[in-house]
Design a protein around this motif. Sequence first.
Motif, PDB file in Angstrom:
ATOM      1  N   THR A  23       0.011   2.417   2.158  1.00  0.00           N
ATOM      2  CA  THR A  23       0.914   2.724   1.176  1.00  0.00           C
ATOM      3  C   THR A  23       0.119   2.573  -0.243  1.00  0.00           C
ATOM      4  O   THR A  23       0.016   3.665  -1.247  1.00  0.00           O
ATOM      5  CB  THR A  23       2.157   1.791   0.784  1.00  0.00           C
ATOM      6  OG1 THR A  23       3.003   1.842   2.038  1.00  0.00           O
ATOM      7  CG2 THR A  23       2.946   2.505  -0.246  1.00  0.00           C
ATOM      8  N   TYR A  24      -0.724   1.585  -0.436  1.00  0.00           N
ATOM      9  CA  TYR A  24      -1.488   1.344  -1.578  1.00  0.00           C
ATOM     10  C   TYR A  24      -2.504   2.774  -1.685  1.00  0.00           C
ATOM     11  O   TYR A  24      -2.671   3.172  -2.916  1.00  0.00           O
ATOM     12  CB  TYR A  24      -2.278   0.196  -1.897  1.00  0.00           C
ATOM     13  CG  TYR A  24      -3.019   0.002  -2.969  1.00  0.00           C
ATOM     14  CD1 TYR A  24      -2.646  -0.776  -4.059  1.00  0.00           C
ATOM     15  CD2 TYR A  24      -4.314   0.443  -3.044  1.00  0.00           C
ATOM     16  CE1 TYR A  24      -3.263  -0.778  -5.214  1.00  0.00           C
ATOM     17  CE2 TYR A  24      -5.171   0.190  -4.077  1.00  0.00           C
ATOM     18  CZ  TYR A  24      -4.668  -0.399  -5.248  1.00  0.00           C
ATOM     19  OH  TYR A  24      -5.451  -0.471  -6.265  1.00  0.00           O
ATOM     20  N   LYS A  35      -2.236   5.409  -0.736  1.00  0.00           N
ATOM     21  CA  LYS A  35      -1.578   6.871  -0.870  1.00  0.00           C
ATOM     22  C   LYS A  35      -0.947   6.921  -2.367  1.00  0.00           C
ATOM     23  O   LYS A  35      -1.248   8.235  -2.704  1.00  0.00           O
ATOM     24  CB  LYS A  35      -0.198   6.807   0.144  1.00  0.00           C
ATOM     25  CG  LYS A  35       0.550   8.070  -0.052  1.00  0.00           C
ATOM     26  CD  LYS A  35       1.796   8.107   0.828  1.00  0.00           C
ATOM     27  CE  LYS A  35       2.699   9.433   0.568  1.00  0.00           C
ATOM     28  NZ  LYS A  35       3.901   9.341   1.268  1.00  0.00           N
ATOM     29  N   ASN A  36      -0.817   5.815  -2.859  1.00  0.00           N
ATOM     30  CA  ASN A  36      -0.437   5.796  -4.324  1.00  0.00           C
ATOM     31  C   ASN A  36      -1.387   5.564  -5.174  1.00  0.00           C
ATOM     32  O   ASN A  36      -1.347   5.830  -6.618  1.00  0.00           O
ATOM     33  CB  ASN A  36       0.604   4.650  -4.653  1.00  0.00           C
ATOM     34  CG  ASN A  36       2.068   5.120  -3.841  1.00  0.00           C
ATOM     35  OD1 ASN A  36       2.842   5.794  -4.695  1.00  0.00           O
ATOM     36  ND2 ASN A  36       2.067   4.706  -2.808  1.00  0.00           N
ATOM     37  N   HIS A  37      -2.685   5.179  -4.880  1.00  0.00           N
ATOM     38  CA  HIS A  37      -3.885   4.882  -5.508  1.00  0.00           C
ATOM     39  C   HIS A  37      -5.085   5.592  -4.935  1.00  0.00           C
ATOM     40  O   HIS A  37      -6.079   4.783  -4.484  1.00  0.00           O
ATOM     41  CB  HIS A  37      -4.197   3.591  -5.896  1.00  0.00           C
ATOM     42  CG  HIS A  37      -3.046   2.865  -6.422  1.00  0.00           C
ATOM     43  ND1 HIS A  37      -1.912   2.374  -5.719  1.00  0.00           N
ATOM     44  CD2 HIS A  37      -2.666   2.233  -7.675  1.00  0.00           C
ATOM     45  CE1 HIS A  37      -1.019   1.565  -6.563  1.00  0.00           C
ATOM     46  NE2 HIS A  37      -1.606   1.654  -7.520  1.00  0.00           N
ATOM     47  N   ILE A  68       3.122  -0.143  -4.188  1.00  0.00           N
ATOM     48  CA  ILE A  68       3.076   0.978  -5.071  1.00  0.00           C
ATOM     49  C   ILE A  68       2.660   0.621  -6.489  1.00  0.00           C
ATOM     50  O   ILE A  68       1.891   1.129  -7.269  1.00  0.00           O
ATOM     51  CB  ILE A  68       4.642   1.450  -5.285  1.00  0.00           C
ATOM     52  CG1 ILE A  68       4.961   2.237  -3.706  1.00  0.00           C
ATOM     53  CG2 ILE A  68       4.644   2.334  -6.522  1.00  0.00           C
ATOM     54  CD1 ILE A  68       6.323   2.877  -3.947  1.00  0.00           C
ATOM     55  N   ASN A  69       3.115  -0.672  -6.966  1.00  0.00           N
ATOM     56  CA  ASN A  69       2.903  -0.955  -8.319  1.00  0.00           C
ATOM     57  C   ASN A  69       1.564  -2.265  -8.279  1.00  0.00           C
ATOM     58  O   ASN A  69       1.458  -2.829  -9.162  1.00  0.00           O
ATOM     59  CB  ASN A  69       3.934  -1.533  -8.976  1.00  0.00           C
ATOM     60  CG  ASN A  69       5.087  -0.660  -9.090  1.00  0.00           C
ATOM     61  OD1 ASN A  69       4.486   0.504  -9.790  1.00  0.00           O
ATOM     62  ND2 ASN A  69       6.196  -0.920  -8.819  1.00  0.00           N
TER      63      ASN A  69
END
Length: 228
Positions: A28-29, A31-33, A226-227
Motif C-alpha cells: 500500500t505504501y 502504491k501511494n508513494h 497511506i500517510n
Amino acid sequence: MTTVLVIQAHPHTKNSLSVTVGKKFIDTYRKNHPNDKIIIRDLYANRGVPPLNDLTMEAWRKKKFQEELAPAEEKLLTDHETWLDEFMNADKYIFINPMYNHFLPAELKQYLDLTAVAHRTFKYTAKGPVGLLKNKKVIHIQSSGSIYHQEGKWGIIKFAFKKLFHISSSQSCALMDLGSLYLVNMLKFYGINDIDSIYIEGADANPSQRENTLAAAQKMATQKAINF
C-alpha cells in the motif's frame, strides 16, 4: 528521495501474520508513494546480523590502536559499517516481527545492539545521552499469540491494581510486552519520537478468530500506510 528501511525480523515460515500484514503495509505504501525507495533488510537471510562477539571486540581494539587487522576482522567491521550506514541513512523504518516470550526475536535485539553506536546514532553529553537521528519515523508491526494492547491504558491500570493487591489473574497487558517497550525506548534513545504500531494479537489464544484478526490488522495497515 525518501528511503524506507524495512527491518524484517521473522524466520522464513509460512502463514506468518506479521509478515502478511507487513507486506500489505509495504504494498500500500509503495502504491501511494511510488517515488520512494524501499529497502528490505531480512535479519534471517544469509549470515544474519553481523555479530558482536570476541572477534568484533578484538577488531575494534585493533582499529582503535591502529593495529593491523586480520582479513576476517576487516570483513566483520566492514559489514558492521554497511549495516549501520544503511540504518542511519533511512528516513522511515518498518519493523516487522513476532513476539517471542514477551520479547523481541534475538536477531532484532542483536540488530539494535549493532545500531547503538556512540557518536553515530547517539552521543554522550554532560546532561546525559542525546539521540542523533532526527526527523525520522517508525511503524512497528508485531504479532503475538495472546492479547496485550487491546485495552490500552485501562488494561495497564487493571493489571497494576491486581499486582499491587496480589490478586491472581491470567490477564495480559502492554506492560508484559517487554519487546515493544524496549524497541520504543531504543528508538527514542536514537532521537526518533514519531513511532506508530500495528499489533496482530490473539490468533493463538482465539484460533477461531484468526481470519478476523488478520483482516482487521490488514485494514489498519492499509489505512496507516497511506500517510506514513
